[in-house]
Design an enzyme around this catalytic site. Structure first.
Site, PDB file in Angstrom:
ATOM      1  N   ALA A  86       0.843  -1.079   0.181  1.00 35.82           N
ATOM      2  CA  ALA A  86      -0.069  -0.030  -0.033  1.00 35.82           C
ATOM      3  C   ALA A  86       0.826   1.483  -0.195  1.00 35.82           C
ATOM      4  O   ALA A  86       2.182   1.277  -0.160  1.00 35.82           O
ATOM      5  CB  ALA A  86      -1.027  -0.011   1.320  1.00 35.82           C
ATOM      6  N   HIS A  87       0.095   2.241  -0.060  1.00 34.91           N
ATOM      7  CA  HIS A  87       0.890   3.613  -0.161  1.00 34.91           C
ATOM      8  C   HIS A  87       1.815   4.075   0.958  1.00 34.91           C
ATOM      9  O   HIS A  87       1.696   3.501   1.918  1.00 34.91           O
ATOM     10  CB  HIS A  87      -0.173   4.902  -0.113  1.00 34.91           C
ATOM     11  CG  HIS A  87      -1.046   4.809   1.156  1.00 34.91           C
ATOM     12  ND1 HIS A  87      -0.508   5.674   2.210  1.00 34.91           N
ATOM     13  CD2 HIS A  87      -2.213   4.249   1.409  1.00 34.91           C
ATOM     14  CE1 HIS A  87      -1.320   5.555   3.103  1.00 34.91           C
ATOM     15  NE2 HIS A  87      -2.530   4.732   2.889  1.00 34.91           N
ATOM     16  N   ASP A  88       3.122   4.399   0.581  1.00 39.72           N
ATOM     17  CA  ASP A  88       3.916   5.014   1.507  1.00 39.72           C
ATOM     18  C   ASP A  88       4.748   3.841   2.139  1.00 39.72           C
ATOM     19  O   ASP A  88       5.362   4.490   3.283  1.00 39.72           O
ATOM     20  CB  ASP A  88       3.284   6.119   2.573  1.00 39.72           C
ATOM     21  CG  ASP A  88       2.694   7.368   1.676  1.00 39.72           C
ATOM     22  OD1 ASP A  88       3.535   8.304   1.233  1.00 39.72           O
ATOM     23  OD2 ASP A  88       1.462   7.310   1.721  1.00 39.72           O
TER      24      ASP A  88
END
Length: 301
Positions: A219-221
């Site tokens: 997922a993001h980041d």
């Protein structure tokens, strides 16, 4: 690439429900623990303001009027009855400006790289390094940087949108994304994986020599270190940090913001909701140190 151009908080005075008390400059809007800087963050409680003061790279805070006295004088300050809604509006404003946060470029593929004719490469803001291989039906989205000697398997998507929902709009919609994905050198991502780009700036990072099995979601980041091995169907939620040399077993789930220390092992099917120390081995749902989990299993037999 990121420009790190800055905007002043004062530029948003009387916009998006903001009252600007102290000016500051920022390049990104972000969450408190993120490493992008300088960044503007939103705080809706006293303990979040305290947390924000402990992190580097924060130049200003948007908060509720009744909490404004808690923000130290060295930080910029804006007040709003809905701080996160105002923050998201600022993010959308600066992230959508052409060439403000990101200097756009024509996509570039090293002559020695191999791209299957069914793969889709965004025409702008992609770089693919020397001897890398992009497989059948893979999709490489904008703001994706792939190093040398990498492999991207069939059906994998790199740089897709993050699931960061703006609940303050009607109808609700996914927040505009301004970050990217960076794969180091000698990274292998097998079939049908998804690696999501960072939400507010910076990169979702996969370190050198890391290997991802099939059907993994990053997922993001997320920040994944070097020489990490992640087995099939594992799930890394947003802003997870994985140290060098970690092994994550099949079907494991790592919750948002969790850190896994260097050399640790997460066994198959584990659900990790707390930080894992370096060299530790955790098991179970919710995950415990492996020996404690074995003791528990013995106790119920």
């Amino acid at each position: 690439m990121f420009t790190f151009a800055t905007e002043s908080l004062a530029a948003f005075r009387d916009r998006f429900g903001l009252g600007v008390v102290r000016d500051c400059s920022f390049a990104f809007v972000g969450k408190i623990p993120q490493k992008i800087a300088p960044r503007l963050v939103g705080c809706v409680s006293a303990h979040l303001i305290s947390d924000a003061c402990a992190f580097n790279g924060i130049s200003g805070i948007v908060t509720l009027p009744e909490l404004s006295d808690l923000v130290p004088d060295h930080l910029g300050l804006a007040i709003s009855e809905a701080p996160i809604a105002s923050l998201y509006q600022i993010h959308e404003d600066i992230a959508r400006r052409p060439d403000f946060q990101w200097k756009s470029f024509d996509s570039w593929i090293h002559p020695s790289a191999t791209v299957h004719n069914s793969a889709v490469i965004a025409p702008r803001n992609v770089r693919i390094g020397e001897n890398s291989i992009i497989g059948e039906n893979a999709v490489i989205c904008p703001r994706t940087l792939i190093g040398d000697n990498c492999g991207v398997g069939p059906g994998t998507v790199i740089g897709s949108e993050a699931f960061e929902v703006n609940n303050f709009t009607s109808p609700r919609r996914v927040l505009y994304q301004s970050g990217g994905v960076m794969l180091g050198n000698d990274v292998e991502v097998q079939a049908k994986c998804t690696i999501v780009r960072a939400t507010f700036g910076g990169f979702t990072l996969i370190g050198d020599e890391t290997k991802l099995d099939c059907q993994i979601h990053v997922a993001h980041d997320c920040q994944v270190g070097k020489r990490v091995q992640i087995a099939a169907c594992a799930e890394l939620s947003g802003r997870v940090s994985i140290g060098d040399g970690v092994f994550i077993g099949p079907n494991a789930t790592i919750s948002n913001g969790v850190s896994i220390g260097e050399g640790a092992t997460v066994t198959l099917g584990s659900v990790v909701v707390r930080d894992v120390p370096a060299s530790a081995r955790v098991t179970g749902n919710f995950a415990l140190p492996h020996t404690k989990w074995l003791d528990f299993i013995r106790s119920i037999r």
